[in-house]
Design a protein around this motif. Structure first.
Motif, short mmCIF file in Angstrom:
data_model
loop_
_atom_site.label_atom_id
_atom_site.label_comp_id
_atom_site.label_asym_id
_atom_site.label_seq_id
_atom_site.Cartn_x
_atom_site.Cartn_y
_atom_site.Cartn_z
N GLY A 119 57.83 17.08 -27.63
CA GLY A 119 57.28 16.68 -28.92
C GLY A 119 57.01 15.19 -29.01
O GLY A 119 57.14 14.58 -30.07
N VAL A 120 56.63 14.61 -27.87
CA VAL A 120 56.36 13.17 -27.82
C VAL A 120 54.88 12.94 -27.55
O VAL A 120 54.30 13.56 -26.65
N ASN A 121 54.29 12.06 -28.36
CA ASN A 121 52.88 11.72 -28.18
C ASN A 121 52.82 10.34 -27.52
O ASN A 121 53.21 9.34 -28.13
N PRO A 122 52.33 10.27 -26.27
CA PRO A 122 52.29 8.96 -25.59
C PRO A 122 51.38 7.95 -26.27
O PRO A 122 51.50 6.75 -26.06
N MET A 123 50.45 8.45 -27.10
CA MET A 123 49.54 7.55 -27.81
C MET A 123 50.13 7.03 -29.12
O MET A 123 49.56 6.16 -29.75
N ALA A 124 51.28 7.59 -29.52
CA ALA A 124 51.86 7.22 -30.81
C ALA A 124 52.25 5.76 -30.88
O ALA A 124 52.29 5.15 -31.95
N GLY A 125 52.57 5.17 -29.73
CA GLY A 125 52.93 3.74 -29.73
C GLY A 125 51.72 2.83 -29.80
O GLY A 125 51.83 1.70 -30.28
N CYS A 126 50.56 3.34 -29.36
CA CYS A 126 49.34 2.51 -29.36
C CYS A 126 48.63 2.53 -30.70
O CYS A 126 48.11 1.52 -31.15
N ILE A 127 48.62 3.72 -31.33
CA ILE A 127 47.86 3.87 -32.58
C ILE A 127 48.36 2.92 -33.67
O ILE A 127 47.56 2.25 -34.34
N PRO A 128 49.68 2.80 -33.92
CA PRO A 128 50.15 1.84 -34.94
C PRO A 128 49.73 0.41 -34.64
O PRO A 128 49.38 -0.35 -35.55
N ALA A 129 49.78 0.07 -33.35
CA ALA A 129 49.36 -1.29 -32.99
C ALA A 129 47.89 -1.51 -33.28
O ALA A 129 47.47 -2.58 -33.76
N LEU A 130 47.07 -0.48 -33.02
CA LEU A 130 45.63 -0.58 -33.30
C LEU A 130 45.37 -0.69 -34.80
O LEU A 130 44.44 -1.38 -35.22
N ILE A 131 46.18 -0.01 -35.60
CA ILE A 131 46.03 -0.07 -37.06
C ILE A 131 46.32 -1.48 -37.57
O ILE A 131 45.70 -1.96 -38.52
#
Length: 634
Positions: free
Chosen positions: A445-457
């Motif tokens: 249940g881990v999304n590897p993109m979850a750490g990048c998306i907040p930074a992009l926001i």
């Protein structure tokens, strides 16, 4: 004694002498026609002297010829050169002189010669620093010029900048109206009309002609030439020059600009305003009748900031003035005032668009979040404190996104041993390793993109701040702590030498911001390295992060040393708060053991349905794996 006798020869001699004298006097008597010619000659020379600017070379040549030879051909040439507009030179009021109009905000000085504004002073703003006593003057000492090239019906070119206008100052209530007329006859003239209202930076400017359709060639537009060398008004000329450029509105509301490079040109069609924008002050010409084909030019005057310390850029515009029924009739306006978002927006003429707030989402963030929020805070508290509270509120609002980013990194850190195990198991099959890694992410249940998306926001907010603070007029000459001007650099040490790309001073807020970003990157780099597994064929992320830990603060020092202290203060507080939020999240909200237990529990459950991105990525991997298998069979 012998008595003398009468001598007839003596009488004859005297008579002859007397007759000769009479003849000499008669033949040397001035010819009335010659007297009139001489008088006319002197009058023409006087006219030529008064109106010599009409056509310098022709008038000079003809004047010399008249004075030396009295040649009638040259007299005719002189008459032709003077033409109809010599009438203005003979008017008692059309001579060297100035008229001043002013209100609470601006003071304007208009010259009879040329009819243009030769001084424009902003009465409430000072140059360089508060308390200098030197007011901001947008126009002075011949740094600006306005000229209309008049093409006469006999194909001569006259320049209004060299001709004398007749001034008439009247009042309409509290409004001051100044009419400047360049006359070609009692009822034939070119008029500039200035109208100044109380408490207004905008000056009405009508340009019209009357009865000149027989004097001027109206078959093609006249050329309005407007130029200005922008004076330096701020502490850092390089920083001010970075935001000094030409903006213009054209084609029914489009906004564009020119002037970022050393030399730049633009040719807008149907231009409705031309703005010579300086960092914090602007001179703008607006027109209700669009200029069909304008030509704009900008030249950078700061090649060496140690030497070029007076002017920033040279602006020039050539604007066509079209005739309507044989006459000119343009309703225009001048704006001499601050490049302030609220002030410009209040005119509701699209003028606020000359302030660079960023395009797209960056501009929306500035217009609908940063400007209203900071405007509210700064109306109640000091500007330095307002920046700090503003930064705290922005970071608190972004804290849920920051939390998700840290949580994602923590989950990736927990999974790292299993990912490393998969890497070792499928060492010789990178594609299979990628597939199994994706399956592990899905089960856990881990999304590897979850750490990048907040930074992009968060990136748009960071970029918006880079546009907002340099454009915030309200920070100009506002002090905080050791910074005497939040819109300029906060020098604490003056260096006896100049460092390339850095300057000849040390600003303290950039130093503090660089220290904060160093510790932030130091604290986060370990987690990022632990969370991100090393991929074959990819650069060593650990080495890159170590390099960035030291490169980023150095870049911060060099980049922000000559920037406004307000932006450096924002970045310092922002990084400081981020470090604090990160410590709180790690200590009170993220428990690695609980995360590990939750991941193991998720593995036992039915795998979650893959998202579109994960499904697409899985399909691509399977296709590549199938293609690889086919190639092996061959």
């Amino acid at each position: 004694m012998e008595q003398k006798k009468f001598d007839p020869n003596s009488i004859i001699g005297f008579a002859l002498i007397f007759g000769i004298l009479i003849w000499i006097i008669y033949n040397n008597q001035p010819d009335p026609k010659a007297i009139e010619a001489e008088k006319a000659q002197k009058e023409l020379v006087l006219k030529a002297t008064k109106a010599k600017e009409l056509n310098d070379k022709a008038v000079a040549d003809a004047t010399v010829a008249v004075a030396t030879t009295g040649d009638s051909t040259q007299l005719a040439k002189l008459e032709k050169t003077l033409g109809n507009f010599a009438y203005s030179a003979t008017l008692p009021s059309a001579k060297e002189g100035y008229t001043t109009i002013e209100n609470e905000l601006v003071k304007l000085k208009i010259a009879n010669k040329g009819g243009y504004i030769v001084e424009a002073t902003l009465k409430n703003f000072e140059r360089f620093k508060k308390g200098s006593g030197e007011l901001v003057e947008l126009v002075k000492n011949n740094n600006a010029n306005l000229n209309v090239q008049l093409l006469t019906s006999d194909n001569r070119t006259l320049n209004t900048k060299d001709l004398y206008f007749e001034p008439t100052l009247t009042k309409n209530g509290e409004d001051q109206i100044l009419s400047m007329k360049l006359k070609a006859g009692p009822n034939e003239f070119l008029e500039y009309k200035y109208a100044l209202k109380p408490n207004d930076y905008m000056i009405g400017f009508d340009l019209r002609s009357q009865g000149l359709n027989k004097v001027l060639n109206t078959s093609k537009p006249l050329d309005l030439e407007w130029s200005l060398k922008s004076y330096r008004n701020e502490k850092s000329i390089s920083y001010e020059n970075r935001y000094t450029e030409i903006y213009f509105e054209h084609e029914g509301g489009k906004i564009d600009y020119a002037g970022l490079g050393s030399n730049d040109e633009a040719s807008p069609e149907k231009a409705t305003y031309i703005a010579y924008k300086q960092h914090f002050f602007s001179t703008i010409l607006l027109t209700k009748t669009p200029f069909e084909n304008a030509k704009l030019h900008s030249t950078n005057l700061v090649n060496d900031e140690k030497i070029d310390t007076t002017f920033t850029k040279q602006f020039k515009s050539n604007l066509p003035l079209a005739f309507t029924n044989g006459e000119l009739d343009y309703k225009m306006s001048w704006y001499f005032g601050p490049t302030d978002y609220k002030t410009l927006k209040a005119y509701d003429q699209n003028l606020d668009k000359i302030i660079s707030l960023g395009w797209g989402i960056f501009g929306w963030i500035n217009k609908f979040i940063f400007i209203p929020l900071f405007g509210f805070l700064s109306s109640y508290i000091a500007y330095g404190i307002a920046i700090i509270i503003f930064t705290i509120l922005i970071k608190i609002a972004m804290s849920p996104i920051t939390f998700k980013s840290f949580l994602s990194q923590a989950k990736m850190k927990v999974l790292r041993p299993e990912i490393a195990e998969l890497g070792e198991k499928f060492k010789k099959d990178p594609m299979k390793k990628q597939q199994e890694t994706m399956k592990l992410y899905n089960k856990a249940g881990v999304n590897p993109m979850a750490g990048c998306i907040p930074a992009l926001i968060q990136l748009p907010f960071m970029y918006a701040s880079f546009q907002f603070f340099p454009s915030a007029f309200e920070l100009r000459q506002k002090s905080f702590l050791w910074a005497d001007d939040l819109s300029s650099f906060d020098e604490v040490i003056k260096l006896p030498f100049h460092i390339p790309f850095y300057g000849d001073h040390i600003s303290l807020f950039p130093v503090l911001a660089a220290i904060a970003i160093f510790f932030y990157m130091k604290m986060t780099s370990g987690d990022q390295q632990m969370a991100a597994p090393q991929q074959e064929g990819m650069p060593d992320m650990a080495k890159m992060m170590k390099i960035m830990i030291y490169v980023s603060p150095i870049m911060m020092l060099f980049f922000f040393n000559s920037y406004g202290a307000g932006l450096s203060l924002y970045n310092f507080i922002s990084n400081l708060i981020t470090i604090g939020i990160m410590i709180v999240i790690k200590r009170y909200f993220i428990d690695s053991d609980k995360i590990h237990a939750q991941i193991q529990e998720n593995k036992l459950k039915e795998p979650k349905k893959q998202g579109k991105f994960q499904r697409k990525l899985q399909e691509v991997m399977e296709q590549q794996e199938a293609l690889k298998a086919q190639q092996k069979k061959k």
